[in-house]
Scaffold this motif. Structure first.
Motif, PDB file in Angstrom:
ATOM      1  N   UNK A 145       0.838  -1.206   0.000  1.00  0.00           N
ATOM      2  CA  UNK A 145       0.000   0.000   0.000  1.00  0.00           C
ATOM      3  C   UNK A 145       0.876   1.261   0.000  1.00  0.00           C
ATOM      4  N   UNK A 146       1.889   1.257   0.870  1.00  0.00           N
ATOM      5  CA  UNK A 146       2.761   2.438   0.955  1.00  0.00           C
ATOM      6  C   UNK A 146       3.412   2.721  -0.395  1.00  0.00           C
ATOM      7  N   UNK A 147       3.829   1.653  -1.067  1.00  0.00           N
ATOM      8  CA  UNK A 147       4.434   1.850  -2.395  1.00  0.00           C
ATOM      9  C   UNK A 147       3.398   2.352  -3.385  1.00  0.00           C
ATOM     10  N   UNK A 148       2.186   1.803  -3.285  1.00  0.00           N
ATOM     11  CA  UNK A 148       1.128   2.248  -4.186  1.00  0.00           C
ATOM     12  C   UNK A 148       0.825   3.728  -3.982  1.00  0.00           C
ATOM     13  N   UNK A 149       0.922   4.175  -2.733  1.00  0.00           N
ATOM     14  CA  UNK A 149       0.635   5.582  -2.443  1.00  0.00           C
ATOM     15  C   UNK A 149       1.774   6.497  -2.894  1.00  0.00           C
ATOM     16  N   UNK A 150       2.880   5.891  -3.312  1.00  0.00           N
ATOM     17  CA  UNK A 150       3.973   6.712  -3.846  1.00  0.00           C
ATOM     18  C   UNK A 150       5.195   6.744  -2.971  1.00  0.00           C
ATOM     19  N   UNK A 151       5.258   5.841  -2.005  1.00  0.00           N
ATOM     20  CA  UNK A 151       6.430   5.826  -1.125  1.00  0.00           C
ATOM     21  C   UNK A 151       7.597   5.210  -1.873  1.00  0.00           C
ATOM     22  N   UNK A 152       8.685   5.922  -1.853  1.00  0.00           N
ATOM     23  CA  UNK A 152       9.903   5.477  -2.509  1.00  0.00           C
ATOM     24  C   UNK A 152      10.481   4.261  -1.770  1.00  0.00           C
ATOM     25  N   UNK A 153      11.088   3.290  -2.500  1.00  0.00           N
ATOM     26  CA  UNK A 153      11.685   2.137  -1.798  1.00  0.00           C
ATOM     27  C   UNK A 153      12.662   2.549  -0.694  1.00  0.00           C
ATOM     28  N   UNK A 178      12.490   5.122   1.197  1.00  0.00           N
ATOM     29  CA  UNK A 178      11.747   5.561   2.381  1.00  0.00           C
ATOM     30  C   UNK A 178      11.261   4.355   3.177  1.00  0.00           C
ATOM     31  N   UNK A 202       4.482  -3.748  -5.495  1.00  0.00           N
ATOM     32  CA  UNK A 202       3.221  -3.324  -4.872  1.00  0.00           C
ATOM     33  C   UNK A 202       2.049  -4.217  -5.216  1.00  0.00           C
TER      34      UNK A 202
END
Lengths: 407, 227
Positions: free
Chosen positions: A300-308, A310, A400
């Protein structure tokens, strides 16, 4: 907010976090406490060694250390004392001694001992003997027949205070000299071997007995704290005729203790690594479990745009908080244990023979060194983060779409 | 102006020894501000198509462009950045972060965008008010009903004014009344903020809300009609 989130995340599984926290606490506590005890053993050994007639440095006639006989004594101590006055820092103290092998005997027993002729006043400031009298009295300046005997030797000889003890040794003429002394004081030492080995008389009495004139065997020096011993030795060597006298530091005079000090750091490192390996597996295992449990969330975090990167940082932040909390509690417990032990110490009397063989004190008091505390904490934090990097990288690499489909 | 362009998109999954064709030569465009439903039975390729448009997965062949950005030429980091600033997601299972409150969940995207904390808080509360969750800012997902959680998810998806919101069967876990309420909110956001909404569904009621219906069957585009 990152820290707050990380803190909440580590407490999502209270039991698992508690287990790993306890492992970190025990690890840090044992690292610091064991390090302090090992330093304490070393400090005790050095203190014993230095106060048991060694001092920080000693001056002898050349050849005395190879053959500590009457022939290798120093005939002109005044010249050496003049050099000491010039070279040593003001607060330094020294004592001149006659020190030869002798045979002590009474009506029932005889035994090989080391006869030490001392100047009572200056010796009391330099070695243990001034404070070691448990019965009777200390030697006086003019005490031609008084002798101080160790409690263990007294038991061995089945004698007591006030009785006679005869000493025999070779004099400067190569003949056997003997003289009877009265036991005026009994001393206790850290080690029984010291009590059995040394007997103390006044220096003039020993010189008279051995026909030594003003000659002495050694000068033992105590330097003020934090003095550069090697610089003093070098200055003394320059000030004294090098073909007659030699100067040695306590490190050279106490080779066993010096060797122990050299390997001590190695022992501490090995212990730190053993503790860490056990702890490291726990950290990796726990973090991996936490990561796989939250696989969907990382998706989910990656889907929301979180960089690897981060995500890597987020997982490492959780490990950091876990390690940091464990470190704080572990340090507090370690300091508390050391504080409690610093008053009473650890009594090794039950295994005194073994401890004495190793030159250790009967009671060990922990000694904290800042570098050991820093090293223990750094190892746990740095290696802890390093092993956490594996599960953190796993979390960062989740695709993701696959992670979100994970149930 | 088209916000999404798909040209000859193909996607095949390997499941053990079997190859499953999820999408076969799918081509279409979606204009900015559209309210589109991707409809079709289970296994027709709706979710796969949404994942491809959101950059969560990559096509085996064909081109996908979102707001002029060709996905085929973008790295994972670039795709992550594009998702952060241009795409909002609403998932069937809500997918809120359980250790965060409703407001913190909404704030999260803005946190990643490095928006100052005061602005984050103000915008998160405002959008929660808009979706009817005023006063429930500090409740964690477990303390909210399914409909409320999905409204938090919608708020999270639109709070940073993305160009496009992708919703994968957003009402599937909700009762019809709650689902209808959610669709009203999405429609309102679409009209007021001109955000493009693309949602997958096989629910007739949801299809009725869409202004355009793209029908998928066995991975192929079966129908495409504007109502």
């Amino acid at each position: 907010m990152y820290l707050q989130l990380a803190w909440r995340n580590i407490w999502r599984n209270t039991r698992r976090t508690t287990v790993i926290l306890v492992a970190v606490i025990i690890g840090i506590w044992s690292m610091i406490l064991l390090g302090a005890l090992m330093r304490g053993i070393a400090a005790g050994m050095i203190k014993n060694g230095i106060s048991t007639l060694t001092g920080h440095l000693q001056i002898h006639h050349i050849g005395y250390r190879d053959d500590p006989a009457i022939e290798t004594s120093m005939a002109n101590p005044q010249m050496i004392e003049n050099a000491l006055t010039l070279v040593l820092p003001i607060e330094s103290m020294w004592a001149t001694r006659v020190r030869v092998n002798a045979v002590a005997s009474n009506a029932r027993h005889s035994s090989g001992v080391t006869l030490v002729g001392i100047d009572p006043l200056s010796e009391a400031r330099v070695s243990f003997i001034g404070k070691a009298i448990s019965k009777g009295r200390y030697l006086e300046q003019s005490d031609p027949n008084g002798i101080l005997v160790g409690a263990a030797l007294l038991d061995k000889f089945e004698t007591k205070l006030g009785r006679k003890l005869v000493l025999m040794s070779q004099n400067t003429s190569g003949e056997i000299a003997s003289r009877a002394f009265h036991i005026v004081g009994i001393f206790n030492a850290e080690m029984q071997a010291t009590e059995k080995q040394f007997v103390f008389v006044t220096r003039p009495a020993s010189q008279q007995m051995l026909n030594l004139g003003h000659g002495i065997s050694e000068i033992s020096v105590i330097l003020p704290e934090k003095t550069d011993i090697s610089a003093i030795i070098s200055a003394l060597k320059d000030a004294l005729p090098q073909d007659q006298y030699e100067v040695h530091s306590w490190r050279e005079l106490l080779p066993f203790q010096t060797a122990y000090l050299r390997i001590l750091d190695g022992f501490i490192w090995i212990w730190y690594l053993v503790v860490f390996v056990a702890m490291g597996f726990g950290i990796v295992n726990t973090t991996l479990m936490a990561v796989f449990e939250r696989m969907r969330e990382f998706g989910l975090l990656k889907a929301l745009g979180m960089n690897p990167w981060w995500i890597l940082r987020a997982v490492l932040t959780e490990s950091f908080l876990l390690l940091f909390s464990g470190m704080i509690i572990g340090n507090i417990l370690a300091f508390l244990s050391i504080y409690l032990l610093s008053g009473i110490g650890i009594d090794l009397s039950a295994m005194a023979a073994g401890a004495e063989y190793a030159g250790m004190s009967r009671i060990i008091y922990p000694a904290i060194e800042f570098k050991d505390i820093m090293m223990a904490n750094s190892i746990v934090m740095l290696l802890g983060l390093l092993v956490s990097a594996y599960p953190a990288t796993k979390a960062a690499r989740f695709m993701p779409v696959k992670a979100l489909a994970h149930t | 102006m088209n916000i999404v362009e798909c040209t000859d998109v193909n996607k095949t999954y390997q499941q053990g020894q079997v190859q499953i064709v999820a999408l076969k030569d799918v081509s279409f465009c979606i204009e900015t501000g559209a309210f589109v439903a991707l409809a079709g039975p289970s296994g027709s390729g709706k979710t796969t198509l949404l994942n491809l448009i959101g950059g969560l997965d990559s096509a085996d062949s064909g081109d996908i462009t979102v707001d002029g950005n060709p996905f085929g030429q973008m790295s994972q980091s670039q795709l992550a950045k594009l998702r952060l600033y241009m795409v909002g997601f609403v998932f069937q299972a809500y997918n809120l972060i359980p250790v965060r409150s409703a407001a913190e969940n909404v704030e999260f995207v803005m946190l990643l965008q490095r928006i100052p904390v005061s602005e984050r808080k103000q915008r998160a509360r405002a959008i929660l008010d808009e979706v009817g969750l005023g006063g429930k800012y500090d409740r964690r997902p477990a303390q909210l009903s399914g409909g409320q959680q999905q409204r938090v998810a919608v708020a999270r998806a639109i709070v940073s004014n993305p160009s496009i919101v992708l919703a994968d069967e957003p009402t599937a876990n909700l009762d019809s009344k709650t689902g209808k309420g959610l669709l009203e909110i999405m429609k309102k956001m679409n009209l007021e903020k001109q955000i493009t909404f693309i949602f997958s569904t096989h629910d007739k009621m949801v299809m009725d809300y869409a202004r355009r219906l793209i029908l998928l069957q066995d991975g192929r585009l079966a129908d495409d009609r504007v109502k």
